[in-house]
Design an enzyme around this catalytic site. Structure first.
Site, mmCIF file in Angstrom:
data_model
loop_
_atom_site.group_PDB
_atom_site.id
_atom_site.type_symbol
_atom_site.label_atom_id
_atom_site.label_comp_id
_atom_site.label_asym_id
_atom_site.label_seq_id
_atom_site.Cartn_x
_atom_site.Cartn_y
_atom_site.Cartn_z
ATOM 1 N N TYR A 34 0.817 -1.210 0.000
ATOM 2 C CA TYR A 34 0.000 0.000 0.000
ATOM 3 C C TYR A 34 0.852 1.263 0.000
ATOM 4 O O TYR A 34 0.592 2.214 0.740
ATOM 5 C CB TYR A 34 -0.966 -0.006 1.197
ATOM 6 C CG TYR A 34 -1.770 -1.283 1.283
ATOM 7 C CD1 TYR A 34 -2.726 -1.582 0.319
ATOM 8 C CD2 TYR A 34 -1.540 -2.201 2.303
ATOM 9 C CE1 TYR A 34 -3.447 -2.762 0.377
ATOM 10 C CE2 TYR A 34 -2.255 -3.391 2.364
ATOM 11 C CZ TYR A 34 -3.207 -3.658 1.401
ATOM 12 O OH TYR A 34 -3.917 -4.833 1.454
ATOM 13 N N TYR A 49 -13.508 -7.488 3.702
ATOM 14 C CA TYR A 49 -12.179 -7.588 3.085
ATOM 15 C C TYR A 49 -11.759 -9.055 3.105
ATOM 16 O O TYR A 49 -11.862 -9.720 4.139
ATOM 17 C CB TYR A 49 -11.146 -6.742 3.839
ATOM 18 C CG TYR A 49 -9.737 -6.931 3.304
ATOM 19 C CD1 TYR A 49 -9.317 -6.252 2.159
ATOM 20 C CD2 TYR A 49 -8.853 -7.816 3.907
ATOM 21 C CE1 TYR A 49 -8.044 -6.443 1.643
ATOM 22 C CE2 TYR A 49 -7.583 -8.013 3.404
ATOM 23 C CZ TYR A 49 -7.175 -7.330 2.278
ATOM 24 O OH TYR A 49 -5.920 -7.525 1.770
ATOM 25 N N ASP A 82 -14.842 -16.487 6.324
ATOM 26 C CA ASP A 82 -13.449 -16.054 6.314
ATOM 27 C C ASP A 82 -13.032 -15.765 7.753
ATOM 28 O O ASP A 82 -13.340 -14.711 8.305
ATOM 29 C CB ASP A 82 -13.325 -14.812 5.430
ATOM 30 C CG ASP A 82 -11.907 -14.261 5.383
ATOM 31 O OD1 ASP A 82 -11.060 -14.709 6.176
ATOM 32 O OD2 ASP A 82 -11.653 -13.363 4.560
#
Length: 427
Positions: free
Chosen positions: A19, A147, A248
């Site tokens: 990032y 996410y 997840d």
């Protein structure tokens, strides 16, 4: 040996960090070593790690039990291909994962990272329905603010705004996005919270292979804690509409929320579950995708006859051996009491932040503490301030959060919460 200045200059010009742009204008801090909850910088400063190296090092750094497991394994073999071969660390770790996850999850597919675990789960769901004679079921239903990783299939199920989907145009598969849950973890459940999810399933279930989301805690998409009833009823809807459920648990697994896995708050078992991050205690990259026997048994009878995926470093023996030692270490002490203690302290010491002008919300669940601001943080300015206070935190967006190692002492956690209050007060 380059000087510290030379190292930083080469890093800025040639080493691409996550990032970040090139050349990297964000500050980076060279690390000399790490021990326990402390990161030792090359300039002599020592930092308390408040985010467990992106939520992985639950037992801190350089733990002798994990080091011993690594030394013992590396003398045997550090790596061996998993195609056509197997080894004791992989089998033992699979046995441990089967034993500690929901009972229906019996099959373990080892992966290199969390993103790959999600890719595997999504491929598994699509190929499962192909094997069942329903090849049109290739899309996924998820919830906004989620996410799941930075690879392409995983990214397609991330929040379309937070995930910067527009940068990739039509390359990403277009998935179905339900409204994010709004009922907080401790609030009274309201059925309308599930309306968007239910409507999308009713309209598109014939094309949806699976629903995929993070149970109870949405992590990198916003650090949001939502009501477990959402997970429970989403599972029931998936069963009603003949759609698989992928949970997840990469960030929430292995005790972080106060349960071994966050799905336990809802008392549900997914059809497929992804784990990673804390699996190896941050020692090495390793993840796994678990599924049920009913799903796995369709693959031998399908057109391919096998599951079409096989990472080169799948079930790396060194990573498996260390992960097994990490999970044994976790089960060797009363981790539930440890997490409750961290939770209690975080609630008490972060609550004063609520009175600060810059703060929108303060929330805590298990060993996760979040201070949400009204406006996004200036990373270039705020990161060095935390370093000056002797703590390592990595804020993002409007969020300043801590997910400390489980071994953290009260005084060390207070140093983190005090730094958060001090710096947010300056904002």
């Amino acid at each position: 040996m380059p000087s510290l200045e030379q190292l930083l200059n080469f890093d800025r010009l040639h080493v691409w960090h996550p990032y970040a742009a090139m050349p990297n204008l964000l500050p980076v801090f060279p690390v000399e070593s790490a021990q326990g909850v402390y990161i030792q910088l090359m300039d002599g400063r020592s930092l308390i790690d408040g985010i467990s190296s992106w939520w992985t090092c639950i037992h801190g750094y350089n733990h002798p039990h994990l080091n011993q497991a690594a030394h013992a394994q590396i003398d045997r073999m550090s790596h061996i291909m998993f195609g056509g071969l197997t080894h004791q660390p992989a089998v033992d770790l699979a046995m441990k994962l089967v034993a500690m996850t929901p009972a229906e999850l019996q099959q373990v597919f080892f992966c290199d990272s969390g993103s790959v675990a999600v890719e595997v789960a999504m491929k598994m769901a699509v190929q499962y329905w192909y094997n069942r004679g329903l090849p049109q079921k290739q899309r996924f239903l998820t919830i906004r603010n989620g996410y799941h990783g930075d690879t392409f299939a995983a990214m397609s199920a991330c929040d379309p705004v937070n995930g910067m989907h527009h940068l990739f145009g039509n390359i990403l598969t277009q998935q179905y996005f339900a409204d994010a849950p709004q009922i907080a973890f401790d609030d009274d459940w309201q059925q309308r919270d599930l309306d968007s999810f239910a409507a999308l399933l009713a309209a598109h279930h014939d094309r949806i292979a699976a629903a995929i989301f993070e149970p109870v805690v949405q992590n990198a998409g916003g650090m949001r804690f939502y009501h477990p009833e959402y997970v429970r009823q989403a599972k029931a809807l998936c069963e009603e509409y003949n759609v698989l459920l992928i949970l997840d648990e990469i960030a929430t697994g292995f005790g972080r929320t106060g349960k071994m896995f966050a799905c336990e708050y809802a008392a549900v078992c997914p059809d497929i579950m992804c784990v990673g991050k804390a699996l190896s205690g941050g020692f090495m990259s390793l993840a796994a995708t678990l599924t049920t026997r009913e799903i796995s048994e369709t693959f031998a009878a399908g057109e391919a006859g096998v599951f079409m995926h096989g990472p080169t470093f799948m079930a790396n023996p060194l990573a498996c051996a260390v992960s097994l030692a990490n999970l044994a270490l976790l089960e060797s002490y009363d981790w539930q009491s440890t997490i409750r203690s961290i939770e209690t302290q975080l609630k008490a010491e972060l609550e004063p932040c609520r009175s600060l002008a810059a703060v929108k919300d303060v929330r805590v669940l298990g060993a996760i503490g979040v201070v949400e601001l009204h406006d996004p943080v200036n990373m270039q300015a705020i990161q060095p301030r935390f370093v000056e206070e002797g703590v390592w935190l990595r804020p993002f967006g409007r969020l300043i959060y801590t997910m400390p190692p489980y071994i953290i002492q009260r005084s060390e956690l207070t140093a983190i919460t005090s730094a958060i209050y001090k710096i947010v007060d300056r904002i």
